[in-house]
Write a protein that holds these residues in place. Structure first.
Motif, short mmCIF file in Angstrom:
data_model
loop_
_atom_site.label_atom_id
_atom_site.label_comp_id
_atom_site.label_asym_id
_atom_site.label_seq_id
_atom_site.Cartn_x
_atom_site.Cartn_y
_atom_site.Cartn_z
N LYS A 35 43.65 41.10 44.20
CA LYS A 35 44.39 39.95 44.85
C LYS A 35 45.67 39.49 43.98
N LEU A 36 45.30 39.25 42.67
CA LEU A 36 46.28 38.84 41.72
C LEU A 36 47.44 39.79 41.51
N ASN A 37 47.21 41.17 41.69
CA ASN A 37 47.90 42.05 41.03
C ASN A 37 48.94 42.28 42.24
N ARG A 38 48.46 42.19 43.52
CA ARG A 38 49.50 42.62 44.68
C ARG A 38 50.74 42.01 44.39
N PRO A 39 51.63 42.50 44.96
CA PRO A 39 53.03 42.06 44.87
C PRO A 39 53.11 40.89 45.76
N SER A 40 53.93 39.94 45.48
CA SER A 40 54.32 38.62 45.95
C SER A 40 54.93 38.85 47.41
#
Length: 303
Positions: free
Chosen positions: A298-303
């Motif tokens: 989740k944290l590595n997903r693009p904003s």
């Protein structure tokens, strides 16, 4: 609170000698019927109180009656005053007034020696008022309704006949008969939302020993072993009983105990972050690693 009102009625009569039921009802903001019930209760308790009708009638104490404070030792009087001070934590209305009157009756100066607030840091005033709301529901036998989140994160609507407030293991709980499950249950107050005291009353049931509730809660526990680094000493001593802690030679800690199974446990252990060095059983360790992978994704997903 009737005990407080009973004491204050006696206190007033000691000073005013004769007061009408209507005057007392207006003073306490209750009905005259309630006042006469109070008179009956005080009389049954051995207080020489009586009511008379007609002109000049009212409620009085027998002439010459004196509240005999000498029946209590100096230490007992101090204990009573200190106990009342400690009750300020549950916000009983007019408690400071009762404390002042007892202090004058005992001829003692009270010093503020304790301040207790069970609500979390930064709590809103509404949270601090929960004690009064729960007390009123319990003493008046009123059903309360609320949304509840269990340790697995599941939400449900609940209606309960509240029995008592319970403080255990650093948290407050409400116990009572749950109409949803038709059984005695224990609810953690911090997980109760949108709490409403209804106008629906109930007949009190036979009291259930808390040991039965503990047994039902214990049915969903898992035995856990943790290793926490020396830097986590503040968490270890804050959150675990001494009997659960083993201090290792390198300064780290081994924690062994039973914890509620479910999403709550995994989230709780993740809150230790880098302080957590080992986890058992293996199935719990694997679930934690799976949670960590999900968080990373989740944290590595693009904003």
């Amino acid at each position: 609170m009737s005990i407080s009102r009973h004491f204050e009625i006696v206190y007033l009569l000691l000073h005013k000698k004769n007061v009408t039921a209507a005057e007392l009802a207006e003073y306490f903001e209750v009905s005259t019927r309630t006042i006469y019930r109070d008179v009956d209760t005080l009389s049954a308790a051995g207080i020489p109180i009586y009511s008379s009708r007609g002109k000049g009638g009212g409620i009085s104490l027998v002439d010459g009656y004196v509240l005999n404070t000498s029946l209590l030792s100096e230490q007992e009087q101090e204990h009573i005053l200190m106990s009342i001070q400690s009750l300020t934590a549950v916000q009983i209305p007019d408690l400071y007034g009762v404390l002042g009157k007892l202090s004058r009756l005992f001829k003692k100066e009270t010093k503020s020696w304790i301040e207790v607030d069970f609500s979390p840091w930064g709590s809103e005033e509404g949270q601090r008022e929960l004690f009064s709301r729960f007390r009123e529901a319990i003493t008046s036998n009123r059903i309360i309704v609320f949304r509840y989140y269990n340790s697995s994160g599941q939400q449900s609507e609940r209606r309960i006949e509240p029995t008592e407030l319970l403080f255990k293991n650093k948290a407050w709980y409400v116990t009572g008969h749950c109409l949803h499950s038709d059984a005695y249950r224990v609810f953690k107050i911090s997980r109760m939302k949108d709490i409403v005291t209804t106008d629906q009353s109930f007949e009190p049931r036979e009291p259930v020993p808390f040991s039965e509730a503990e047994e039902s809660m214990g049915a969903n526990l898992v035995s856990v072993t943790l290793r926490i680094s020396a830097e986590g000493a503040y968490r270890v001593y804050d959150e675990f009983a001494e009997s659960m802690i083993t201090h290792n030679a390198d300064g780290s800690f081994i924690i062994k105990g039973d914890f509620p199974a479910g999403n709550w446990l995994e989230s709780y252990l993740l809150s230790f972050g880098k302080l957590l060095e080992e986890v058992g059983p293996e199935s719990l360790r694997e679930r934690l690693l799976s949670n960590i992978d999900e968080i990373k994704d989740k944290l590595n997903r693009p904003s």
